[in-house]
Write a protein that holds these residues in place. Structure first.
Motif, short mmCIF file in Angstrom:
data_model
loop_
_atom_site.label_atom_id
_atom_site.label_comp_id
_atom_site.label_asym_id
_atom_site.label_seq_id
_atom_site.Cartn_x
_atom_site.Cartn_y
_atom_site.Cartn_z
N GLU A 11 0.76 -1.31 0.11
CA GLU A 11 0.05 0.13 -0.04
C GLU A 11 0.96 1.16 -0.05
O GLU A 11 0.79 2.11 -0.67
N GLU A 12 1.81 1.26 0.83
CA GLU A 12 2.63 2.57 1.14
C GLU A 12 3.35 2.99 -0.37
O GLU A 12 3.80 4.01 -0.70
N ILE A 13 3.97 1.93 -1.06
CA ILE A 13 4.56 2.18 -2.40
C ILE A 13 3.47 2.65 -3.33
O ILE A 13 4.03 3.24 -4.32
N GLY A 14 2.16 2.62 -3.07
CA GLY A 14 1.31 3.13 -3.89
C GLY A 14 1.48 4.82 -3.80
O GLY A 14 0.80 5.45 -4.79
N HIS A 15 2.01 5.18 -2.72
CA HIS A 15 2.06 6.73 -2.57
C HIS A 15 3.16 7.34 -3.32
O HIS A 15 3.46 8.55 -3.24
N ILE A 16 3.92 6.55 -4.04
CA ILE A 16 5.27 6.98 -4.70
C ILE A 16 4.50 7.79 -5.83
O ILE A 16 3.61 7.30 -6.56
N HIS A 17 5.25 8.72 -6.16
CA HIS A 17 4.76 9.80 -7.11
C HIS A 17 5.31 9.41 -8.57
O HIS A 17 5.91 9.75 -9.33
N GLY A 18 4.70 7.99 -9.05
CA GLY A 18 5.15 7.53 -10.08
C GLY A 18 4.96 5.93 -9.94
O GLY A 18 5.76 5.39 -9.11
N MET A 19 4.59 5.17 -10.84
CA MET A 19 4.27 3.67 -10.45
C MET A 19 5.60 2.95 -11.12
O MET A 19 5.73 1.54 -10.76
N GLY A 20 6.60 3.73 -11.62
CA GLY A 20 7.86 2.84 -11.99
C GLY A 20 8.60 2.28 -11.08
O GLY A 20 8.84 1.11 -11.01
N VAL A 21 8.82 3.20 -9.90
CA VAL A 21 9.64 2.91 -8.96
C VAL A 21 8.72 1.78 -7.97
O VAL A 21 9.16 0.85 -7.56
N ALA A 22 7.35 1.89 -7.88
CA ALA A 22 6.59 0.63 -7.23
C ALA A 22 6.73 -0.50 -8.01
O ALA A 22 6.80 -1.56 -7.31
N THR A 23 6.84 -0.47 -9.20
CA THR A 23 6.91 -1.58 -9.94
C THR A 23 8.21 -2.35 -9.78
O THR A 23 8.24 -3.57 -9.69
N ALA A 24 9.28 -1.52 -9.79
CA ALA A 24 10.53 -2.09 -9.64
C ALA A 24 10.70 -2.77 -8.30
O ALA A 24 11.30 -3.72 -8.09
N ILE A 25 10.24 -2.35 -7.14
CA ILE A 25 10.09 -2.80 -5.94
C ILE A 25 9.49 -4.13 -5.74
O ILE A 25 9.94 -5.09 -5.54
N ALA A 26 8.15 -4.11 -6.51
CA ALA A 26 7.11 -5.11 -6.20
C ALA A 26 7.83 -6.37 -7.06
O ALA A 26 7.57 -7.71 -6.75
N VAL A 27 8.62 -6.22 -8.18
CA VAL A 27 9.29 -7.02 -8.93
C VAL A 27 10.36 -7.82 -8.01
O VAL A 27 10.46 -9.30 -7.79
#
Ligand SMILES: Cc1cc2nc3c(=O)[nH]c(=O)nc-3n(C[C@H](O)[C@H](O)[C@H](O)COP(=O)(O)OP(=O)(O)OC[C@H]3O[C@@H](n4cnc5c(N)ncnc54)[C@H](O)[C@@H]3O)c2cc1C
Length: 378
Positions: free
Chosen positions: A72-88
């Motif tokens: 949920e918290e990585i959903g607050h990142i201002h751009g989904m690219g970094v959230a995707t990199a972390i989730a990978v």
């Protein structure tokens, strides 16, 4: 109601990290791509990359609710690219190693990924095989104490920076699903090439690559589990991948609605703030109603996972709905911003571009519908 004080403290620590170490850099990283070795090392040191994994391998040994907090918290990142990199790193390239890998693979690659010393990528898609995973052609042939790998993969997230790939390859010509192996492929092996970094509409802070394998000798000990069961392992790993999208999506949707409300409060049109227009307020209320459904489905899935139940049907529904809803909301909110919404300087334009992938990556909408229909028996 779902989260206790320990969850809240964990949430606060991730929030502080994102506010300090990620969001201030997002504009720059959208131009250059996030430096994952540096970022993941910092996250690994704080215990953010192995929330659910066994402490024996450096993980936190926590449950799915804690994982949900992180996602949920990585959903607050201002751009989904970094959230995707972390989730990978946490949910797409490592679950199969944790579930089916040998001690060697866990101690080397799982530990490396959890510590943030290694960047991981998941390599399934090929130029001629995306939705139809069964059609992949990359081949791994056993020769003595190694497998010889030939083929190519495309659209691989983290692909230019990865230290290892969790890679699906055909290991036999037999018909049926028991003819694939899942491998951990280090990217420093001879014959591995990054063909190119792909240019794309959204997720611009994340690197996406086309990869090529020319007689790469992968040590046999880098095979995950059984050399005929890779397809099955990957199907199970996909459930972690698809779930990972849900918590961040309902959070990002809420953020989009909040930023739109803020804008409408201060934007005066025809002599009044736009927020006074009932048609816009009702549209936003509608988005929040749908988003609550997505959030509650997400939490329902977490409860089911905690009970050890099969969540294939629910995760497919959640992934399908999340992809459709985030695009609807991003487009509708951008509309309410008017011309400024179309400008790159406005965050909503980034969300609009990033949202589009959610109905394609990790299984397109139509593939999710197909799974639901099949589970339902029609
Ligand atoms: C930015 C990005 C990052 C990615 N990251 C990764 C990664 O890290 N690792 C990885 O392995 N892959 C990754 N992918 C690949 C992604 O998972 C695939 O693009 C996706 O599965 C769709 O496959 P495809 O592109 O080959 O489309 P195709 O399979 O050619 O499908 C095209 C379209 O046809 C439709 N379709 C497909 N199947 C059906 C059906 N049964 N019924 C009706 N319609 C159908 C869908 O609309 C689909 O979008 C990434 C892709 C992108 C764009």
């Amino acid at each position: 109601m779902y989260f206790n004080e320990t969850h809240i403290a964990f949430r606060d620590s991730i929030k502080r990290f994102i506010d300090k170490e990620i969001n201030p850099h997002m504009d720059e990283w959208e131009e250059t791509v996030a430096p994952l070795h540096d970022l993941f090392k910092k996250m690994g040191d704080l215990g953010f990359l192995g929330v659910r994994y066994d402490p024996k391998y450096g993980g936190q040994g926590l449950d799915y609710w804690f994982e949900t907090v992180l996602l949920e918290e990585i959903g607050h990142i201002h751009g989904m690219g970094v959230a995707t990199a972390i989730a990978v790193q946490t949910n797409m390239a490592t679950p199969a190693i944790a579930a089916f890998g040998s001690e060697y693979l866990k101690e080397t690659y799982l530990m490396g990924a959890i510590a943030g010393d290694m960047v991981a990528a998941i390599a399934v898609t090929e130029p001629d095989a995306g939705s139809d995973v069964f059609a992949i052609k990359t081949r791994a042939v056993k020769e003595g104490d190694h497998y010889v790998l030939n083929g190519s993969k495309t659209y691989i997230t983290n692909g230019t920076q990865a230290d290892f790939l969790t890679l699906l390859a055909r290991t036999s010509d037999d018909k049926g699903y028991h003819s694939f192996g899942l491998f951990v492929v280090p990217t420093d092996l001879r014959g591995f090439h990054v063909n190119k970094k792909l240019d794309k509409l959204g997720l611009r802070s994340s690197d996406t690559a086309e990869l090529f394998f020319d007689n790469v000798k992968v040590p046999a000990k880098n095979l995950i589990g059984d050399e005929r069961e890779g397809f099955i392992y990957q199907m199970q790993q996909f459930q972690h991948e698809r779930f990972a999208i849900l918590p961040g999506t309902h959070v990002a949707i809420r953020d989009m609605v909040d930023m739109t409300v803020d804008y409408l409060r201060q934007r005066v049109v025809f002599g009044k703030p736009l927020i006074t227009k009932q048609v816009l307020r009702h549209r936003l209320a509608d988005y929040l109603m749908k988003n609550e459904c997505l959030k509650q489905l997400t939490y329902h899935i977490v409860r089911m996972k905690m009970e050890g139940l099969d969540v294939t049907r629910e995760i497919s529904m959640g992934k399908l709905y999340a992809g459709q809803l985030i695009s609807e909301v991003a487009s509708g909110c951008l509309q309410m911003f008017g011309g400024i919404g179309f400008m790159t300087e406005t965050l909503i334009s980034r969300y609009f571009r990033d949202a589009r992938i959610m109905s394609i990556g990790a299984g397109a909408d139509e593939v999710m519908s197909e799974i639901i229909a099949r589970v339902e028996g029609f």
